[in-house]
Design a protein around this motif. Structure first.
Motif, PDB file in Angstrom:
ATOM      1  N   ARG A 235     -44.067  -0.753   0.015  1.00  0.00           N
ATOM      2  CA  ARG A 235     -42.670  -0.312   0.065  1.00  0.00           C
ATOM      3  C   ARG A 235     -42.529   1.194  -0.127  1.00  0.00           C
ATOM      4  NH1 ARG A 235     -42.257  -3.935   2.095  1.00  0.00           N
ATOM      5  NH2 ARG A 235     -41.512  -6.038   1.678  1.00  0.00           N
ATOM      6  N   GLY A 236     -43.613   1.797  -0.591  1.00  0.00           N
ATOM      7  CA  GLY A 236     -43.544   3.240  -0.811  1.00  0.00           C
ATOM      8  C   GLY A 236     -44.782   3.721  -1.547  1.00  0.00           C
TER       9      GLY A 236
ATOM     10  N   THR B 271     -38.115   7.598 -11.085  1.00  0.00           N
ATOM     11  CA  THR B 271     -36.825   7.621 -10.404  1.00  0.00           C
ATOM     12  C   THR B 271     -37.081   7.366  -8.923  1.00  0.00           C
ATOM     13  OG1 THR B 271     -37.078   9.990 -10.225  1.00  0.00           O
ATOM     14  CG2 THR B 271     -35.673   9.183 -11.995  1.00  0.00           C
ATOM     15  N   ASP B 272     -36.036   6.970  -8.211  1.00  0.00           N
ATOM     16  CA  ASP B 272     -36.192   6.610  -6.809  1.00  0.00           C
ATOM     17  C   ASP B 272     -36.770   7.740  -5.959  1.00  0.00           C
ATOM     18  OD1 ASP B 272     -35.521   4.050  -6.918  1.00  0.00           O
ATOM     19  OD2 ASP B 272     -33.425   4.272  -6.283  1.00  0.00           O
ATOM     20  N   ASP B 273     -36.435   8.986  -6.337  1.00  0.00           N
ATOM     21  CA  ASP B 273     -36.875  10.087  -5.479  1.00  0.00           C
ATOM     22  C   ASP B 273     -38.360  10.376  -5.607  1.00  0.00           C
ATOM     23  OD1 ASP B 273     -36.256  10.778  -8.060  1.00  0.00           O
ATOM     24  OD2 ASP B 273     -35.927  12.899  -7.579  1.00  0.00           O
TER      25      ASP B 273
ATOM     26  N   ILE C 259     -40.512   8.029  -5.349  1.00  0.00           N
ATOM     27  CA  ILE C 259     -41.150   7.103  -4.406  1.00  0.00           C
ATOM     28  C   ILE C 259     -41.010   7.646  -2.996  1.00  0.00           C
ATOM     29  CG2 ILE C 259     -41.171   4.728  -3.573  1.00  0.00           C
ATOM     30  CD1 ILE C 259     -39.757   3.975  -6.235  1.00  0.00           C
TER      31      ILE C 259
ATOM     32  N   GLY D 180     -31.064   5.021 -10.597  1.00  0.00           N
ATOM     33  CA  GLY D 180     -32.263   4.787  -9.807  1.00  0.00           C
ATOM     34  C   GLY D 180     -33.547   4.830 -10.603  1.00  0.00           C
TER      35      GLY D 180
ATOM     36  N   ASP E 117     -42.447  -3.936  -9.236  1.00  0.00           N
ATOM     37  CA  ASP E 117     -41.289  -3.839 -10.122  1.00  0.00           C
ATOM     38  C   ASP E 117     -41.491  -4.752 -11.324  1.00  0.00           C
ATOM     39  OD1 ASP E 117     -38.823  -3.866 -11.361  1.00  0.00           O
ATOM     40  OD2 ASP E 117     -37.740  -3.648  -9.471  1.00  0.00           O
TER      41      ASP E 117
ATOM     42  N   LYS F 269     -36.614   3.218 -12.423  1.00  0.00           N
ATOM     43  CA  LYS F 269     -37.323   1.946 -12.219  1.00  0.00           C
ATOM     44  C   LYS F 269     -38.503   1.880 -13.158  1.00  0.00           C
ATOM     45  CE  LYS F 269     -37.072  -0.109  -7.678  1.00  0.00           C
ATOM     46  NZ  LYS F 269     -36.574   0.547  -6.516  1.00  0.00           N
TER      47      LYS F 269
END
Lengths: 159, 724
Positions: free
Chosen positions: A132-133, A112-114, A116, A15, A32, A17
């Motif tokens: 998106r976040g 990392t995804d967390d 966001i 995850g 992204d 990014k």
């Protein structure tokens, strides 16, 4: 630590990014990095008739015709008065190459995804459409933008 | 690719060509072509397919081709008359052969349901029924052999004689057709040592002379390694316009005394030719005196055209070789991967833009027009344009390749519907870009099906209407003002407007109380979801109707129209651009924007006087041009660049003619010039914009929009109606 991971972060299934962050007015946004083709300076665009106001026009990108979207206007802010200081982010959105007019590109973030956080429920339609976040970093707030809806709806108006 | 597969591939590619040749030959014969060369070509096509099939052991293909060939051979030798019935069978046989080839290509060695029946028919025709069933054994090996169309009136196997006496007496017709006796004689003298005598005995006194009559007779003795066929070939093109006798002679004779001096004649001809040729490449020398090196480089690129003359004129001593050589010369082609051509076209497109940018930079740098740089740029511009034209020409193909697929379709649809149909094609040689051709096949197929299925009436109805039982579907192509126009017409009942309107109302496409003109009703058939077929048939009427046709034509930058006369038939007219890559444009400015108007639509430009422009209320204006009134459309307003119209005396009007022949005047601020522009898609990265056909890149590197004149006219007409 972030820096080390960023070396091979792109394909990490865990995850990670990479995001490219930019400024519009006082706001900070990011997208992204995989969607970004290049970043170039502003050149005057040829206005397109019958187009929404946020479409600044088209420019010549090495022989291809590139539409320019004023991202500020698209996101519901004051229109950008484009000058040489502005920057165009060339992005590939579902096979179409589009230029996004922003004030400045600031950084490349590896997250990392967390990190966001989900977008809080707000009334704004633009927020629902594009954001998106949210990412909190060094006391700043950066909104993660999804680019799928940046261009005007093709079918709707083509008829 | 494995080499055998590659050869196989080539074989099938050639088969396609042979099949096309076969079909067009048979059709020509059906149309009354009596030329023995046509039947020879047809025979050769089948023969080559058989030969190739032999090499790959495609049994059922060989068998059928053999029977077919035998029948054709009978026809070739005149034992079988080329009657209409025979030719119909042959055309069906050609269809079966095509099917066999394509199934062989797909690797299925099945055979064809109609194969046996047709084989029997063919055999019955050639009177060889049952004679040899498993034929095709004899000559597969020599499939390169091409039967020659030797002049029929003399035995081909004349033993070479030492010398020939040729008596050649031109008739007045020969000169009238712009043939030149001296050239023929020169040809003849190349065959060997020769001696030419001129007989002037028939020349009358000056007072009696008819300047256009022929009085001279030449007697030429040719000796050396040649034969009668080669000599006759020299006179092939004047056959019938002269008296010609060729006699073999045991030994060569001594030189005559009174003969025309061929050497001197030749010298004169060359002397005539050389100066005209040399002056052309000389000119740049004088212009470019200060910069000789590039010219020196250029010079060898263009060798004197003299060398071009000689190979064509050269006649080989061996007649067969000569004939073949000419054939290959005429149709010498190479197969090139289309991707390579497209890459070249793209690059040339970039080159054109780049050249324009460079030219603009030079202008900006303030160099004088007469400076060496500016002049070099002019040359460069011409060269780029020439390169571009030649590259485009590579892609241009005659529409024949798509037209020739249609006769078969017509036969099939005619058989299915039980309506006798004749297909008439016109303008097959009209050339257009390959992409356009490829993308034409589907819409054309659809329209021809429609024309037969819906357009033509049943034979009974036709009889009742006093029309011949056989319906006619016409397919025509022509160039018209820089575009290609393709028409599909039928002589059927025309559009049943009551019914079309009824269906449109029933399907909710129009309001029940709508008042529509005949033209508007006719155009309803292009609406999505419209299909008039009472019952869904195999052939057409699957709900994907004319709207699909229209969309695919529009996708090509074309337009489609229908005109229909009750009881007389309907005509669909498609107008398409010749190429999808470049456009000759008029560069104009409107409210600070640079726009390009396709020059093909512009009839003239004019500077309107204030008193010529009349307001019709609202922003609608008309301009009077030589007594007539045409709508004046402010382009700036039509595209939303400005809110108030430009004053009549402040701009320039472009008088244009739209698709339906309707005229309008586009009002712009100023004309900048005329330029060939490379068309760039706007849809690739954005979407279609109403009023804009495409974009292009101008000399300054900026994007300019190409106007879609018809949409602009249509839109402003709609607005005018609203305003009025």
């Amino acid at each position: 630590m972030n820096q080390v991971i960023s070396q091979n972060g792109q394909n990490n299934p865990g995850g990670m990014k990479e995001l490219i962050s930019f400024r519009i007015g006082a706001q900070e946004f990011c997208v992204d990095i995989m969607a970004i083709r290049e970043i170039r300076g502003w050149t005057p665009a040829t206005a397109l008739p019958q187009s929404p106001s946020f479409v600044k026009g088209v420019i010549n990108l090495r022989g291809a015709v590139l539409p320019i979207v004023d991202l500020a206007l698209r996101l519901g802010f004051e229109s950008t008065d484009a000058s040489d200081r502005n920057v165009i982010i060339v992005a590939d959105i579902g096979g179409q190459v589009v230029g996004l007019l922003v004030d400045a590109v600031s950084d490349i973030l590896t997250v990392t995804d967390d990190v966001i956080q989900p977008t809080p429920d707000v009334a704004s339609d633009t927020a629902k459409t594009f954001v998106r976040g949210l990412i909190a970093m060094d006391g700043r707030m950066i909104s993660l933008i999804g680019l799928e809806r940046v261009l005007p709806d093709l079918e709707l108006e083509a008829a | 690719m494995d080499p055998l597969a590659a050869i196989r591939d080539t074989f099938f590619q050639e088969c396609e060509e042979q099949l096309a040749e076969l079909e067009s030959g048979l059709l020509a014969m059906e149309g009354g072509d009596q030329d023995p060369e046509t039947i020879n070509a047809v025979f050769r096509a089948v023969h080559s397919i058989k030969g190739g099939a032999g090499a790959f052991q495609l049994e059922s293909l060989i068998r059928f081709a053999h029977v077919f060939e035998t029948a054709l051979d009978e026809m070739r030798s005149g034992r079988l008359a080329a009657s209409a019935d025979v030719l119909k069978t042959m055309l069906r046989a050609a269809d079966v052969l095509a099917d066999l080839v394509s199934s062989a290509r797909a690797g299925q060695e099945g055979g064809h349901p109609q194969q046996a029946a047709l084989s029997d028919e063919l055999k019955a025709m050639s009177g060889a029924a049952g004679a040899d069933d498993d034929g095709g054994e004899e000559d597969w090996g020599d499939f390169e052999f091409q039967p020659m169309s030797a002049a029929v009136d003399l035995p081909a196997d004349t033993p070479p004689a030492r010398a020939f006496v040729v008596r050649f007496k031109p008739r007045a017709d020969l000169y009238a057709k712009a043939n030149e006796a001296a050239l023929l004689l020169r040809e003849l003298t190349r065959l060997g040592d020769s001696n030419v005598e001129l007989d002037t005995s028939e020349v009358p006194l000056l007072t009696d002379i008819d300047p256009e009559a022929a009085y001279l007779t030449w007697t030429v003795t040719v000796s050396g390694d040649t034969d009668e066929l080669a000599i006759r070939e020299v006179f092939e093109f004047v056959d019938g316009d002269c008296e010609l006798s060729v006699e073999a002679q045991g030994a060569s004779e001594g030189a005559g005394e009174t003969g025309l001096d061929i050497g001197a004649l030749l010298a004169r001809v060359q002397a005539d030719a050389i100066p005209t040729i040399e002056t052309a490449p000389d000119e740049p020398f004088e212009l470019e005196a200060p910069a000789p090196p590039p010219v020196a480089d250029l010079a060898p690129v263009a060798p004197p055209p003299l060398s071009v003359v000689s190979p064509a004129a050269e006649v080989h001593p061996e007649p067969l070789a000569a004939n073949q050589a000419r054939k290959t010369e005429a149709g010498a082609t190479i197969r090139v991967d289309l991707d390579r051509v497209d890459r070249l076209i793209d690059l040339v497109g970039e080159l054109v833009i780049n050249q324009a940018v460079l030219a603009q930079r030079v202008m900006e740098a303030g160099l004088a027009r007469a400076s060496a740089v500016a002049m070099g740029l002019d040359e460069l511009e011409q060269l780029t344009r020439e390169i571009q034209d030649s590259v485009m020409a590579i892609r241009a193909q005659p529409v024949k390749s798509v037209f020739q697929r249609m006769p078969r379709l017509v036969r099939e649809v005619a058989a299915m519907t039980g309506k006798p149909v004749r297909l008439v094609t016109e303008g097959e040689a009209t050339e257009v870009d390959k992409t356009v051709i490829e993308r034409l096949a589907d819409p054309l197929t659809h329209m021809i099906r429609n024309a037969i299925d819906h357009g033509l009436e049943s034979p009974e109805k036709r009889a009742a209407a006093g029309k011949p039982a056989e319906g006619v579907v016409k397919l025509a192509a022509m160039h018209r003002s820089g575009r290609i126009v393709i028409e599909v017409s039928d002589d059927g009942g025309g559009i049943n407007r009551e019914r079309v309107k009824g269906i449109a109302i029933e399907k909710g496409l129009i309001a029940a109380d709508a008042t529509l003109s005949d033209e508007e009703i006719d155009n309803l058939i292009f609406m999505p979801g419209f299909s008039t077929a009472a019952e869904v048939s195999d052939i057409s009427g699957r709900g994907v109707g004319m709207d699909v046709v229209r969309r695919s034509i529009q996708a090509l930058g074309g337009r489609i129209n229908i005109t229909s006369k009750p009881g007389k038939g309907s005509t669909f007219t498609m107008s398409l651009p010749l190429t999808l890559a470049v456009l000759d444009g008029m560069v104009v400015s409107v409210e600070g924007q640079t726009l390009v108007a396709p020059i093909t639509a512009i009839i003239e430009t004019l500077q309107p006087k204030a008193e010529d422009v009349h307001s019709l209320g609202g922003h609608a204006r008309v301009i009077s041009i030589r007594g007539g009134f045409v709508p004046l459309i402010d382009v700036g307003m039509a595209l939303g660049y400005r809110a108030t119209p430009l004053a009549a005396s402040d701009g320039v009007a472009l008088l244009i003619e739209g698709e339906g022949g309707a005229r309008a005047a586009l009002f712009v601020d100023a004309i900048q010039g005329q330029r060939q522009v490379v068309i760039k898609s706007l849809e690739a990265n954005y979407r279609q914009v109403p009023g804009v056909a495409a974009a292009t890149i101008l000399g300054d590197g900026r994007v300019a929009l190409i106007l879609d004149i018809d949409t602009i006219v249509a839109v402003s007409r709609g607005e005018m109606r609203k305003a009025g």
